[in-house]
Design an enzyme around this catalytic site. Structure first.
Site, PDB file in Angstrom:
ATOM      1  NE  ARG A 166       3.638  23.487 -45.791  1.00 54.69           N
ATOM      2  CZ  ARG A 166       3.177  22.907 -46.878  1.00 54.69           C
ATOM      3  NH1 ARG A 166       1.885  22.926 -47.136  1.00 54.69           N
ATOM      4  NH2 ARG A 166       3.987  22.316 -47.717  1.00 54.69           N
ATOM      5  CE  LYS A 214       9.902   9.654 -64.788  1.00 51.56           C
ATOM      6  NZ  LYS A 214       8.622  10.004 -65.356  1.00 51.56           N
ATOM      7  N   GLY A 259      11.376  19.106 -51.290  1.00 50.62           N
ATOM      8  CA  GLY A 259      10.959  17.782 -51.768  1.00 50.62           C
ATOM      9  C   GLY A 259      11.465  16.621 -50.938  1.00 50.62           C
ATOM     10  N   GLY A 265       8.428  22.905 -55.451  1.00 52.95           N
ATOM     11  CA  GLY A 265       8.367  23.399 -56.832  1.00 52.95           C
ATOM     12  C   GLY A 265       9.032  24.754 -56.983  1.00 52.95           C
TER      13      GLY A 265
END
Ligand code: AMP
Length: 399
Positions: free
Chosen positions: A39, A200, A353, A376
């Site tokens: 990063r 999910k 993710g 996110g």
């Protein structure tokens, strides 16, 4: 509408200006040592560009979750040292992120081009997007540059609030994110394929719904596929399922028919009696999962079908693993798809993710067109939501 980036500013706009840059230096540490500096490295092109054009950079970031209190173990000081080595320049570590003494130092130290502010989350006002705090931060600089895509879905003082007081532009990292993610929705090179997996349906239903309107083909894999199979009346054994989401699944399948879009669900599956029992593994038809087993990966026929879709697509977006890829016995589907994407001439966009972890697992990160840096933020973008840290930037036409 396209957002303006630092590339849209001409030389005079940057020369001798002080630029506040929000980066993501939330790096992992072990015993005080940075264990992954990617990063920090990722921020260097923007910093180099600004310095080359005569600007001085005031860098802001959060680190960990200090919950609005000063916590020396979450100081950015070790990052200042590391950045200084990487960029081969002095980096002045500030003892705070706001205040008159910081402002004076920045204004007077003309020999320094890089200042690193202390962790913005040492103030609770950062996450509440407090106006006074945002104004204080903004008062340190002449221009704001957003280069932290991973926090752009949060309306915090240093990610959005400061833009009320400063002309605001995307940094080079954020520009790249937007270029690739926009290419999915804004005149993509077609055929456009989206492969969505993960555990999910509930966390991805809005993504699936939004993508369906734009893609030519949609693959649904991973744990979420079983809710769709059950909704169609098939027995799914002990597989993961969200019974309260079967109506939503049916709605999405109907929507696909009405939009004349094709959804590919698993054709065959790798099943086992449990996640830990690898001696009971077998491959079965997805419409006939035995009662005492659970589906833990896609089978070879499904892999082939996905590969055929990749072969005919010009743009592919992938978000979420297609099986329990953390366990080698159930990682084949995810890994084969990652390998196929790596050799595809299509534009390949990996949407944050666990799919990013999967791409790294098979060592194919460098062979993808783009790997999103924000889990996110990327999901919210794919849902069609406006990200506060992006919405606040200037439009390209107005620069
Ligand atoms: P998500 O955070 O929603 O992208 O979900 C990622 C998780 O989904 C990973 O930890 C996978 O192990 C899990 N997963 C993928 N396929 C399955 C499956 N068939 N059954 C249970 N979990 C799965």
């Amino acid at each position: 509408m396209q957002k303006a980036s630092i590339n849209d500013l001409n030389k005079e706009n940057l020369y001798r200006k002080i630029v506040l840059i929000r980066v993501d230096f939330n790096v992992p540490f072990e015993n005080g040592v940075i264990t992954d500096d990617s990063r920090i490295k990722a921020a260097i092109p923007t910093l180099d560009y600004l310095i080359k054009h005569g600007a001085r950079c005031v860098i802001a970031s959060h680190l960990g979750r200090p919950k609005g209190k000063k916590d020396v173990s979450l100081s950015l000081a070790p990052i200042a040292k590391h950045l200084s080595k990487l960029i081969n320049q002095d980096v002045l570590m500030c003892h705070d992120c706001i205040g008159n003494s910081i402002k004076e130092t920045i204004q007077n130290r003309h020999d320094i081009s890089l200042f690193l502010l202390e962790n913005v989350r040492f103030y609770k006002e950062e996450e509440t997007n407090n106006e006074t705090f945002a104004k204080e931060l903004a008062s340190l600089a002449d221009i704001f540059v957003q280069d932290a895509f991973g926090t752009a879905h949060r309306a915090h003082a240093s990610t959005a609030g400061v833009s009320n007081y400063l002309p605001s532009y995307a940094g080079l990292l954020v520009k790249k994110e937007l270029t690739f993610l926009q290419s999915v929705f804004d005149q993509p090179e077609r055929p456009l394929l989206a492969i969505v997996g993960g555990a999910k349906v509930s966390t991805k239903i809005a993504v699936l719904d939004h993508l369906l309107e734009n893609v030519d083909y949609l693959v649904i894999g991973g744990g979420m596929a079983f809710t769709f199979l059950k909704a169609q009346g098939f027995s799914i054994g002990k597989s993961l399922c969200e019974d309260d989401k079967t109506d939503l699944a049916l709605h999405l399948l109907d929507k696909a028919i009405s939009l004349n879009k094709s959804i590919l669900l698993p054709l065959d599956l790798v099943v086992s009696q449990s996640i830990t029992k690898t001696d009971t593994i077998r491959i079965v038809d997805a419409k006939q999962i035995p009662e005492n087993t659970m589906g833990l990966d896609i089978g070879p026929e499904t892999i082939k079908a996905i590969e055929s879709l990749i072969n005919i697509s010009k743009t592919v977006l992938w978000n979420g693993p297609l099986g329990v890829f953390e366990i080698d016995a159930f990682a084949k589907g995810t890994c084969e798809v990652a390998n196929r994407l790596a050799t595809s001439p299509a534009t390949t966009i990996i949407g944050g993710g666990d799919s990013v972890a999967a791409v790294h697992k098979v060592n194919q990160a460098r062979n993808m067109s783009h790997i999103s840096t924000g889990g996110g933020a990327c999901l919210e973008y794919l849902e069609g939501k406006e990200l506060p840290g992006i919405a606040c930037l200037k439009e390209k036409e107005t620069v």
